[in-house]
Design a protein around this motif. Structure first.
Motif, PDB file in Angstrom:
ATOM      1  N   CYS B 109      14.778 -33.456  38.587  1.00  0.00           N
ATOM      2  CA  CYS B 109      14.256 -34.833  38.691  1.00  0.00           C
ATOM      3  C   CYS B 109      14.336 -35.305  40.141  1.00  0.00           C
ATOM      4  CB  CYS B 109      15.078 -35.754  37.795  1.00  0.00           C
ATOM      5  SG  CYS B 109      14.619 -37.496  37.949  1.00  0.00           S
ATOM      6  N   ASN B 110      13.241 -35.913  40.646  1.00  0.00           N
ATOM      7  CA  ASN B 110      13.282 -36.459  42.003  1.00  0.00           C
ATOM      8  C   ASN B 110      13.268 -37.981  41.998  1.00  0.00           C
ATOM      9  OD1 ASN B 110      10.630 -37.138  41.544  1.00  0.00           O
ATOM     10  ND2 ASN B 110       9.749 -35.687  42.990  1.00  0.00           N
ATOM     11  N   GLY B 111      13.452 -38.544  40.804  1.00  0.00           N
ATOM     12  CA  GLY B 111      13.594 -39.997  40.730  1.00  0.00           C
ATOM     13  C   GLY B 111      12.310 -40.759  40.950  1.00  0.00           C
ATOM     14  N   CYS B 112      11.155 -40.171  40.591  1.00  0.00           N
ATOM     15  CA  CYS B 112       9.885 -40.874  40.811  1.00  0.00           C
ATOM     16  C   CYS B 112       9.781 -42.105  39.919  1.00  0.00           C
ATOM     17  CB  CYS B 112       8.691 -39.952  40.593  1.00  0.00           C
ATOM     18  SG  CYS B 112       8.279 -39.638  38.856  1.00  0.00           S
ATOM     19  N   GLY B 113      10.492 -42.092  38.791  1.00  0.00           N
ATOM     20  CA  GLY B 113      10.536 -43.284  37.939  1.00  0.00           C
ATOM     21  C   GLY B 113       9.360 -43.440  36.998  1.00  0.00           C
ATOM     22  N   ASP B 125      15.734 -44.774  31.964  1.00  0.00           N
ATOM     23  CA  ASP B 125      15.719 -45.596  33.176  1.00  0.00           C
ATOM     24  C   ASP B 125      16.249 -44.782  34.345  1.00  0.00           C
ATOM     25  OD1 ASP B 125      15.202 -47.782  34.747  1.00  0.00           O
ATOM     26  OD2 ASP B 125      16.682 -49.104  33.815  1.00  0.00           O
ATOM     27  N   ARG B 126      15.969 -45.287  35.537  1.00  0.00           N
ATOM     28  CA  ARG B 126      16.447 -44.614  36.743  1.00  0.00           C
ATOM     29  C   ARG B 126      17.826 -45.194  37.074  1.00  0.00           C
ATOM     30  NH1 ARG B 126      12.349 -44.434  41.737  1.00  0.00           N
ATOM     31  NH2 ARG B 126      13.209 -46.444  42.333  1.00  0.00           N
ATOM     32  N   GLY B 130      22.200 -44.829  44.121  1.00  0.00           N
ATOM     33  CA  GLY B 130      21.966 -43.756  45.092  1.00  0.00           C
ATOM     34  C   GLY B 130      22.901 -42.575  44.891  1.00  0.00           C
ATOM     35  N   THR B 131      23.062 -41.804  45.945  1.00  0.00           N
ATOM     36  CA  THR B 131      23.825 -40.561  45.802  1.00  0.00           C
ATOM     37  C   THR B 131      25.330 -40.797  45.678  1.00  0.00           C
ATOM     38  OG1 THR B 131      23.561 -40.417  48.192  1.00  0.00           O
ATOM     39  CG2 THR B 131      22.197 -38.958  46.876  1.00  0.00           C
ATOM     40  N   VAL B 133      26.661 -42.383  43.323  1.00  0.00           N
ATOM     41  CA  VAL B 133      26.945 -42.368  41.888  1.00  0.00           C
ATOM     42  C   VAL B 133      26.478 -41.026  41.321  1.00  0.00           C
ATOM     43  CG1 VAL B 133      26.332 -43.497  39.701  1.00  0.00           C
ATOM     44  CG2 VAL B 133      26.634 -44.856  41.771  1.00  0.00           C
ATOM     45  N   ASN B 135      24.464 -38.513  39.535  1.00  0.00           N
ATOM     46  CA  ASN B 135      23.055 -38.532  39.150  1.00  0.00           C
ATOM     47  C   ASN B 135      22.345 -39.837  39.515  1.00  0.00           C
ATOM     48  OD1 ASN B 135      23.184 -35.930  38.201  1.00  0.00           O
ATOM     49  ND2 ASN B 135      23.576 -36.524  36.083  1.00  0.00           N
ATOM     50  N   GLY B 136      22.846 -40.519  40.530  1.00  0.00           N
ATOM     51  CA  GLY B 136      22.203 -41.750  40.991  1.00  0.00           C
ATOM     52  C   GLY B 136      20.792 -41.463  41.498  1.00  0.00           C
ATOM     53  N   GLY B 137      19.890 -42.397  41.250  1.00  0.00           N
ATOM     54  CA  GLY B 137      18.504 -42.220  41.685  1.00  0.00           C
ATOM     55  C   GLY B 137      17.678 -41.359  40.754  1.00  0.00           C
ATOM     56  N   LEU B 138      18.311 -40.822  39.705  1.00  0.00           N
ATOM     57  CA  LEU B 138      17.589 -39.942  38.784  1.00  0.00           C
ATOM     58  C   LEU B 138      17.359 -40.636  37.447  1.00  0.00           C
ATOM     59  CD1 LEU B 138      19.573 -36.605  39.309  1.00  0.00           C
ATOM     60  CD2 LEU B 138      17.643 -37.500  40.628  1.00  0.00           C
TER      61      LEU B 138
END
Lengths: 305, 260
Positions: B109-113, B125-126, B130-131, B133, B135-138
């Motif tokens: 996952c690159n977090g495109c949302g 949900d995303r 950020g990093t 947390v 898996n933050g941003g994913l």
């Protein structure tokens, strides 16, 4: 005014999640349209020997696609993983399809634009770039309309009520908006003697955008309501006024340099307002459970459930 | 491999939230704030990147005896047969497992949302933070405890549920069990009991997580008639192609006119 719909919800909380996207995404929708339209105008200007319009359009297309690419990457939760988009090609994912369209479009636009600024190209490559510019520009023009229209599918292929319910008209709103923006850009930068096609394209695009938007209002039903309220409503009213003013200005004063520039700027601003307005209307429609429950209940009643 | 899933029978839920806790513990899901929401005993709010089981609490005046009734329902990802999140994922991070469940691969996952607005239930949900947390941003959601299933175990929420409100098993068997339970409740006079997500002919091709509800779906924050958005995608592509052709013809046509 439509009477206030009655519906049940869980403490008024949203059922759907609004997209986590920030203003990067509507900016991307606008810039993608501008790039796609400019690629078409650049190729037309190339073939019809309008060097100033060609130059403005090619460089504009590159600038717009460069910025839109930056916006797209910036919006990712993990920007460093952008390349993961390239590990699959999925027709069920408009974002995947769009990534591949952009991957083909970007380099073509880049080569065509590089030919306009030969001094910035490394000397050994200049001859190659000069010879490749026209075919690259034509390839970019072939992909340009896809760049401008796929973004409508990108947002319509969601559960977000306003975006999904307007999927029939949205591609026409977007290509109209793209033609108006790129025409406006050409009018802003090219001399009036060469900008005839930009003017015609801008007026045609503006009319298509206005007409398709009108139609969208009726076919989206209740989901069209957020297009009129709050921030989205203000943006879309501004868009309508700017687009109309730009089109009228183009028709009446397109051959006067100052009026052409002002009209072009108005069309560009109108196109940007369209994308931001539709984006925010969709976000709002996802946050209010009314737009989820009421149309679904109506659908069920029609089916006789 | 048989398709596995949940049947959540809300008529026996006691609102203990053991499912929420077990899910968080087993899956190492970070906390997402401690808020008092003023919505009965629900201070969780709803499903999200860091809430994969959510117990809804609804206080209602009862229709029968004029007193009050308390509805409780443990919500979870529906693991749709036609899953919009999976369809729209541009990286292939979301995939369908051998158990028929829909799972995010965190390392892809690159977090495109995109999956977030695609879901007709507002489940995925995303994760913010950020990093810093995990898996933050994913994009994050219930995995049907993919790791436990692989080891022949039951998902943590179903394992811990003290009343068997959350039942885990073969989807066909659960569907039969749901039908039987619905009949039983209807016969004992609970006319408002209804099944949700059990019909393979609904807008999502049936859910891998079905429910027995005691009120309309929207009372619990569920969409009454969810439809996978990609059902209309072929039509969308057609219209986008038509618009693209119109644009090309229009802009190039603008060069055909008189010079100037």
């Amino acid at each position: 005014m439509v009477p206030e719909a009655e519906f049940t919800s869980y403490y008024g909380r949203p059922i759907l999640k609004a997209s986590p996207w920030q203003d990067d995404i509507p900016a991307y929708l606008f810039l993608g349209g501008l790039a796609g339209g400019s690629a078409l105008l650049g190729a037309g200007a190339d073939l019809s020997r309008r060097p100033a319009l060609r130059r403005a359009s090619r460089l504009g297309a590159l600038g717009a696609i460069g910025l839109s690419f930056a916006a797209l990457v910036h919006d990712l939760g993990r920007p460093s993983r952008f390349v993961n988009m390239l590990r699959v090609a999925k027709p069920t994912s408009p974002m995947s399809v769009g990534t591949w369209i952009l991957t083909a479009f970007g380099p073509c636009v880049g080569i065509a634009a590089a030919a306009e600024v030969p001094r910035l190209v490394p000397r050994p490559l200049r001859g190659l770039v000069r010879r490749a510019a026209r075919p690259a520009g034509l390839a970019a023009a072939a992909l340009g309309p896809a760049v401008a229209s796929y973004t409508a599918v990108l947002i319509a292929d969601t559960s977000t009520p306003t975006w999904h319910e307007s999927y029939r008209e949205l591609p026409f709103v977007f290509v109209g908006s793209a033609a108006a923006a790129s025409g406006g850009f050409g009018m802003l930068l090219a001399p009036v003697a060469e900008a005839g096609p930009a003017r015609r394209s801008a007026v045609g695009g503006a009319l298509l955008e206005l007409a398709a938007s009108q139609r969208m209002e009726t076919s989206a039903g209740l989901a069209a309501e957020p297009l009129h309220t709050g921030r989205a409503g203000a943006l879309l009213r501004a868009s309508q006024a700017l687009t109309l003013a730009g089109a009228v200005g183009t028709l009446l004063g397109g051959r006067s340099r100052p009026l052409a520039a002002a009209s072009g700027a108005a069309l560009l601003a109108g196109s940007a307002c369209t994308r931001f307005g539709i984006f925010h209307a969709g976000q709002e429609s996802a946050r209010d459970p009314k737009y989820t429950v009421v149309p679904q209940r109506e659908r069920m009643a029609e089916r006789g459930d | 491999m048989a398709r596995m899933g949940f049947f959540t029978d809300t008529s026996v839920c006691i609102g203990c939230k053991a499912c929420e806790v077990a899910c968080k513990e087993w899956n190492g899901v970070p906390d997402d704030g401690f808020d008092l929401l003023g919505s009965s005993y629900d201070n969780t709010g709803g499903l999200g990147a860091s809430t994969w089981r959510h117990v809804a609490f609804i206080e209602q005046p009862a229709k029968a005896n004029g007193d009050f009734r308390w509805l409780m329902e443990s919500d979870v990802c529906k693991h749709c047969t036609h899953a919009a999140c999976l369809d729209v994922c541009p990286t292939g991070s979301l995939f369908r497992t051998e158990f028929g469940s829909v799972v995010v691969q965190d390392d892809i996952c690159n977090g495109c949302g995109y999956c977030v607005p695609a879901c007709p239930f507002g489940v995925i949900d995303r994760r913010s933070g950020g990093t810093a947390v995990k898996n933050g941003g994913l994009a994050q959601k219930c995995t049907l405890c993919y790791d436990r299933l692989g080891a022949g175990m039951t998902p943590a929420c179903a394992q811990t549920c003290p009343t068997e409100s959350i039942q885990f098993g073969d989807i066909d068997e659960l569907r039969a069990r749901a039908d039987a339970r619905l009949r039983e409740l209807h016969e004992s006079g609970v006319a408002e009991a209804q099944l949700y997500g059990h019909d393979p002919d609904d807008g999502i091709g049936g859910a891998g997580a079905m429910f027995l509800l005691l009120d309309e779906p929207e009372t619990y924050g569920l969409p009454p008639d969810p439809v996978v958005t990609t059902r209309d995608l072929p039509d969308m592509w057609k219209r986008a192609a038509l618009a693209a052709v119109a644009m090309a013809a229009g802009v190039l046509g603008a060069f055909a006119g008189r010079r100037g």
